[in-house]
Write an enzyme that holds these catalytic residues in place. Structure first.
Site, mmCIF file in Angstrom:
data_model
loop_
_atom_site.group_PDB
_atom_site.id
_atom_site.type_symbol
_atom_site.label_atom_id
_atom_site.label_comp_id
_atom_site.label_asym_id
_atom_site.label_seq_id
_atom_site.Cartn_x
_atom_site.Cartn_y
_atom_site.Cartn_z
ATOM 1 N N SER A 199 1.904 -3.741 -19.339
ATOM 2 C CA SER A 199 3.129 -4.424 -19.778
ATOM 3 C C SER A 199 3.096 -5.922 -19.544
ATOM 4 C CB SER A 199 4.346 -3.817 -19.080
ATOM 5 O OG SER A 199 4.243 -3.976 -17.679
ATOM 6 N N ASP B 285 4.248 5.995 -13.819
ATOM 7 C CA ASP B 285 4.376 5.335 -12.529
ATOM 8 C C ASP B 285 3.168 5.753 -11.702
ATOM 9 O OD1 ASP B 285 4.972 4.617 -9.864
ATOM 10 O OD2 ASP B 285 7.115 4.706 -10.272
ATOM 11 N N SER C 212 -9.914 -5.227 -9.404
ATOM 12 C CA SER C 212 -9.728 -5.494 -7.980
ATOM 13 C C SER C 212 -9.335 -6.961 -7.863
ATOM 14 C CB SER C 212 -11.019 -5.170 -7.219
ATOM 15 O OG SER C 212 -10.882 -5.433 -5.846
ATOM 16 N N TYR D 286 -2.304 -5.577 1.272
ATOM 17 C CA TYR D 286 -2.886 -5.730 -0.061
ATOM 18 C C TYR D 286 -4.411 -5.649 0.016
ATOM 19 C CZ TYR D 286 -4.362 -8.077 -4.378
ATOM 20 O OH TYR D 286 -4.981 -8.398 -5.564
ATOM 21 N N LYS E 280 -7.420 -3.145 -1.739
ATOM 22 C CA LYS E 280 -8.519 -3.632 -2.582
ATOM 23 C C LYS E 280 -9.881 -3.323 -1.961
ATOM 24 C CE LYS E 280 -6.001 -5.109 -5.930
ATOM 25 N NZ LYS E 280 -6.022 -4.372 -7.214
#
Length: 281
Positions: free
Chosen positions: A10, A55, A133, A147, A151
């Site tokens: 999106s 989702d 990534s 975060y 990754k």
């Protein structure tokens, strides 16, 4: 003409990659969280774009969407696992709920998307999975600890899975962009700051982001084109580093890690058994 499945289409790199592929005549199955997010592209490109609401925290929904995409289109050449977001805050500042949602989206969601695609790629005797990534999968900034956990985690997962499925003609590309001019910054989630961290590296990074001083050199359109070019290659490298910031930071990080490893060589070897290799029980 190729057929692609792209999650998180999106906005950001997902949206740009989708646009570029449709413009050149490919077919795309795009997943989004909210209905209507790609209405303009659907009107322009018709049945070459299929959109599914997914989702990434919903494993059942991921599997249903992937199964439906392969059932409708027959063959999908490239799966792009792109959905995710940033969580800013020192480890002590972020909430339990923020940690759970970050891991469920960025790490578990990516794992489950890949797992859902593998049986189909095996049956069609090959395919490619592109995992978005970041430089944050190889190095780390303060205030991004959770975060980075996602990754580094997804990169380790892919290092292993790539070896497992190579005999079936399935390969991977891990894309590691540096800071890029996308909507990543506007979609980030922030923890409530603790004053005790104001004068620490975590606080410095937070202020740099809030004040717009965090340097962003990456061009989003060029990054999307580089991803597509790599996915088109006959035999691409496992990792694709994009942007001068990512190249320089990863290069420095790997050099420091290698130097630290070499400095510990004698200590490492001293931990071996004296009687040689022994098989596991």
């Amino acid at each position: 003409m190729k057929t692609w499945l792209i999650s998180g289409a999106s906005s950001g790199l997902g949206r740009l990659t989708t646009e570029h592929l449709l413009t050149r005549g490919d077919r795309v199955v795009a997943t989004v969280r909210r209905q209507g997010a790609l209405g303009d592209l659907q009107r322009e490109h018709g049945d070459r774009l299929a959109v599914a609401s997914v989702d990434l925290t919903d494993t059942v929904g991921i599997r249903a969407a992937v199964d439906d995409a392969f059932r409708r289109l027959g063959r999908i050449d490239v799966v792009v696992s792109n959905a995710g977001y940033g969580l800013i805050g020192a480890a002590e500042e972020v909430t339990d709920a923020q940690i759970d949602h970050q891991i469920a989206t960025n790490l578990t969601g990516s794992i489950q998307l890949i797992r859902a695609a593998l049986p189909h790629l095996r049956r069609q005797r090959g395919g490619r999975i592109v995992q978005i990534s970041s430089e944050g999968g190889q190095i780390a900034y303060p205030s991004f600890s959770v975060y980075h956990a996602t990754k580094w985690g997804i990169e380790g997962f892919i290092e292993s899975v790539a070896q497992e499925v190579a005999p079936f003609g399935i390969d991977f590309i891990i894309v590691e962009p540096g800071p890029t001019g996308t909507s990543f910054g506007t979609n980030k989630v922030g923890a409530v700051p603790m004053g005790i961290y104001d004068d620490t590296p975590a606080g410095e990074v937070r202020r740099a982001i809030a004040e717009g001083n965090f340097v962003i050199k990456g061009d989003a359109a060029r990054t999307a084109n580089a991803i597509i070019s790599a996915a088109d290659d006959v035999k691409p490298a496992l990792r694709l580093t994009l942007g001068s910031t990512a190249y320089n930071s990863i290069s420095r990080g790997l050099a420091h890690r290698l130097a630290a490893l070499e400095a510990q060589r004698e200590i490492a070897l001293s931990a071996d058994r004296d009687d040689g290799v022994t098989a596991l029980p």
